[in-house]
Enzyme design. Sequence first.
Site, PDB file in Angstrom:
ATOM      1  CG  HIS A   1      -1.791   1.231   1.280  1.00  0.00           C
ATOM      2  ND1 HIS A   1      -2.976   1.281   0.582  1.00  0.00           N
ATOM      3  CD2 HIS A   1      -1.650   2.423   1.890  1.00  0.00           C
ATOM      4  CE1 HIS A   1      -3.529   2.464   0.777  1.00  0.00           C
ATOM      5  NE2 HIS A   1      -2.753   3.194   1.566  1.00  0.00           N
TER       6      HIS A   1
ATOM      7  CG  ASP B   1     -11.712   3.928   5.774  1.00  0.00           C
ATOM      8  OD1 ASP B   1     -11.180   4.783   6.518  1.00  0.00           O
ATOM      9  OD2 ASP B   1     -11.499   3.861   4.549  1.00  0.00           O
TER      10      ASP B   1
ATOM     11  NE  ARG C   1      -9.832  10.757   8.773  1.00  0.00           N
ATOM     12  CZ  ARG C   1      -8.950   9.939   8.206  1.00  0.00           C
ATOM     13  NH1 ARG C   1      -9.316   8.720   7.833  1.00  0.00           N
ATOM     14  NH2 ARG C   1      -7.713  10.317   8.030  1.00  0.00           N
TER      15      ARG C   1
ATOM     16  CB  SER D   1      -8.202   5.289   7.484  1.00  0.00           C
ATOM     17  OG  SER D   1      -8.570   5.251   6.129  1.00  0.00           O
TER      18      SER D   1
ATOM     19  CE  LYS E   1      -8.821   2.170   3.755  1.00  0.00           C
ATOM     20  NZ  LYS E   1      -8.886   3.443   3.034  1.00  0.00           N
TER      21      LYS E   1
END
Length: 443
Positions: free
Chosen positions: A82, A161, A168, A183, A187
Amino acid sequence: MRTVDLIEKKAQGLELSEDEIRFIVNGYVKGDIPDYQMSAFMMAVRWHSMSAKETAALTLAMMYSGDTVDLSMLPGVKLDKHSTGGVGDTTTLAVAPLVAACGGTVAKMSGRGLGHTGGTLDKLESIPGTKVEIDEDRFIEIVKENGVAVIGQSQNLVPADKKMYALRDVTATVRSIPLIASSIMSKKLASGADAIVLDVKTGSGAFMSKKEDAVELAKAMVRIGTLMGRKVRALITDMNQPLGMAVGNALEVREAVELLSGKIPSTDPLYEVVMLLGVQMLIMAGLAENETDARSSLKAAIDSGEGLRRLQKMVELQGGDPSYLTMQNIHKLINVSKHMDVTSRKAGYISKIEAEKIGTAAQMLGAGRATKADVIDPSVGLVMKVRCGDHINLDEPICKLYVNDESRLDEAVALIRKAVHITEEPGEVNPMIYGIITEKDIL
Ligand code: URA
Ligand code: CA
């Protein structure tokens, strides 16, 4: 328990218990807690931050708000990757197939681009026919056959999320380390991988503009993953200029194909970040003893063409036409009515290229979305001609634009000129990679 009391407790900077955090997350997902209370709570978190224990509890509560993916029927260590949102960051399309070519199992669920950052799913969809909405069973079959698949997150992955991020975004609570860490990690954990490599960006184009904050964010995420029994490592990389030269969907696919075809030199920053991400993945998977071994495997996967073949096969198995993914044919993905150079108005040394502005300029040309409903033009974008530290002459090109819709062209050109800072004397150039955070660094 009353929500208002928990907001008050956080507003006083006190530590919440696991139960209290779960109460807030579950209540919000169910609709018992309204947006305004969640907003106040998250603002209190932004101001007072969270302890490691609280951040872990928040992550778990979020993770279990929806479905989790079971990858246990796949062999070996399941790998994921990621990046925290870069510009010109094509690393996934290069590193995932390379790691598969080295024997790794890469089962990656990815997100879409929003704002100035590109998303891997949008890049994949620029290849005709390629699907990213694929059900879990088929996803697992593809990974079994090819060692790699990259698909969109399933609808019900971490609904907490989705709801919290939307809030947010409009309440100035994005830039909070525990909120970002939970967050992202909720995931990643829900997606089922055993080992996760993170690329945490720092600089003008990143969530964390200061390096110290990026390190803190990386540590928070490595800590959460380690607590959950996963292997997690994080690179801290520079986003004070776009990572690769291409910014745009098909243009970035082209750059990935160039890399996988051995056409990008090993001194290139994109190449180096791809290598280092791949190194961490191979080591965590037990497929390499050390960095030297891992690098030579990855290099061999480029030289033999096996990395490129894995990308082609992945696209084919995901319904796309792999014939585009060769050096001969890749230009067919890029269909624009106009090419244009943006030239420099003065001579000097490139001291800074504000990545966020470059990303936004590409978005203005149609390469990205300002809102979720916007439609992307896969062909458009830009290719940088300079990097920080380079010398440029008057009227020399800064970048080349690939244009279809000219409605915001002038605005995009002006923004690019603003993004590129030129000084008379050569300045110091930031390193591309600041460091690696592993489980040893979180104590
Ligand atoms: N990416 C995410 O998925 N969540 C954040 O909060 C920030 C970046
Ligand atoms: Ca991304």
